[in-house]
Design a protein around this motif. Structure first.
Motif: not given
Ligand code: SAM
Length: 288
Positions: A41-49, A55-74
């Motif tokens: 998440i830090r390396s990707a430098e994600i912000s609310r913008d 690609i391939g969320p599996g059971i949603g582990t990283m998706t949870q982290y991404l959702a906390c940092a990004a504006g939107k996650v597909i």
């Protein structure tokens, strides 16, 4: 909402609750290490913008982290059996949309247009390794508006993407990736950070998309045909590689003259040429 996944206990609990069985053919190795997740998440430098494509969320582990940092996650997941699990683990994460589909078949420019008004997105994923190259090249070549790609790949593939001329890992993949993006290996990740444990080491690589390629070429297709031809026959000279290529149709003299102008001798090998030199060669051989 704080992530609940990312450790072995909770992962096992989710898998058991839904009686999930791993599918080898889909390259399923789920992350079970919070430090690695934080690092990605830090390396990707994600912000609310940012809109993030996972690609391939599996059971949603990283998706949870991404959702906390990004504006939107597909999140695009091929395995239908994971969809009800994702509904469960991503409950309450209102900025996530899960799509059941094959990332190689989805019309991504259209998706980015609909979901982000055509503005560039960031791709973040722990990739299914059996299709790493088609996914990454598809993103670069397919006109997907893109800021960066931060992905977990096989260590060996990360090394090839980042390799410089002369190194044993340097090849067509290094040049293809480096034409579109600046690579940076952010972390090496050991096998025990995944469930089930993969047989090979992994690495997180960040590919920062160039707005314009670092070299100017008259014909991109020709550049890549030349690159492929040069590395098809590793131990041969560049001249022989180009002469023997089924994809290229140049006279022996044309090839020899273009190589001569590089000033590296007639017996130069493809693996010593930089992207700039391949571009120069391709522009000399280009018939407009
Ligand atoms: N992101 C999860 C994690 O880190 O725990 C899972 C990563 S796992 C290495 C790769 C995921 O990609 C699996 O969930 C697999 O089912 C999914 N997958 C495989 N092929 C796919 C495809 N063609 N399109 C979309 N998802 C795919």
């Amino acid at each position: 909402k704080e992530p609940t996944l990312g450790n072995p206990q909770n992962t096992i609990a989710v898998l058991q609750k839904h009686q999930f069985t791993f599918q080898k053919k889909f390259g399923q190795n789920f992350l079970i290490d919070t430090h690695v997740l934080d690092k990605i998440i830090r390396s990707a430098e994600i912000s609310r913008d940012d809109m993030v494509l996972e690609i391939g969320p599996g059971i949603g582990t990283m998706t949870q982290y991404l959702a906390c940092a990004a504006g939107k996650v597909i999140a695009v997941e091929i395995d239908r059996a994971l969809i009800p699990i994702l509904e469960d683990t991503l409950e309450g994460y209102d900025n996530v949309r899960v799509i059941n589909g094959d990332i190689l078949k989805i019309d991504l420019p259209k998706l980015v247009e609909e979901e982000n008004g055509g503005r560039p997105i960031k791709v973040v994923a722990n990739l299914p390794y059996y299709i790493t190259t088609p996914i990454i090249m598809g993103l670069f070549e397919g006109d997907v508006p893109l800021k960066s790609i931060t992905v977990m790949v096989q260590k060996e593939v990360a090394d090839r993407m980042q390799a410089a001329p002369g190194s044993k890992d340097y090849g067509a993949l290094s040049l293809a990736v480096q034409y579109y993006a600046k690579p940076y290996i952010a972390a090496n990740v050991p096998q025990n950070c995944f469930m089930p444990r993969p047989r090979i080491g992994s690495a997180v690589i960040r590919l920062e998309r160039y707005e314009t390629p670092p070299v100017e070429v008259k014909d991109e297709k020709l550049l890549f045909s030349i690159i492929r031809a040069s590395f098809n026959q590793r131990r041969k000279t560049l001249a022989n590689g180009l002469k023997n290529s089924a994809e290229l149709d140049f006279a022996k003299e044309e090839i020899e003259a273009a190589i001569e102008k590089l000033g590296k001798g007639a017996s130069v090998r493809g693996e010593t040429l930089t992207l700039e030199e391949f571009a120069e060669l391709s522009n000399r051989l280009c018939r407009e």
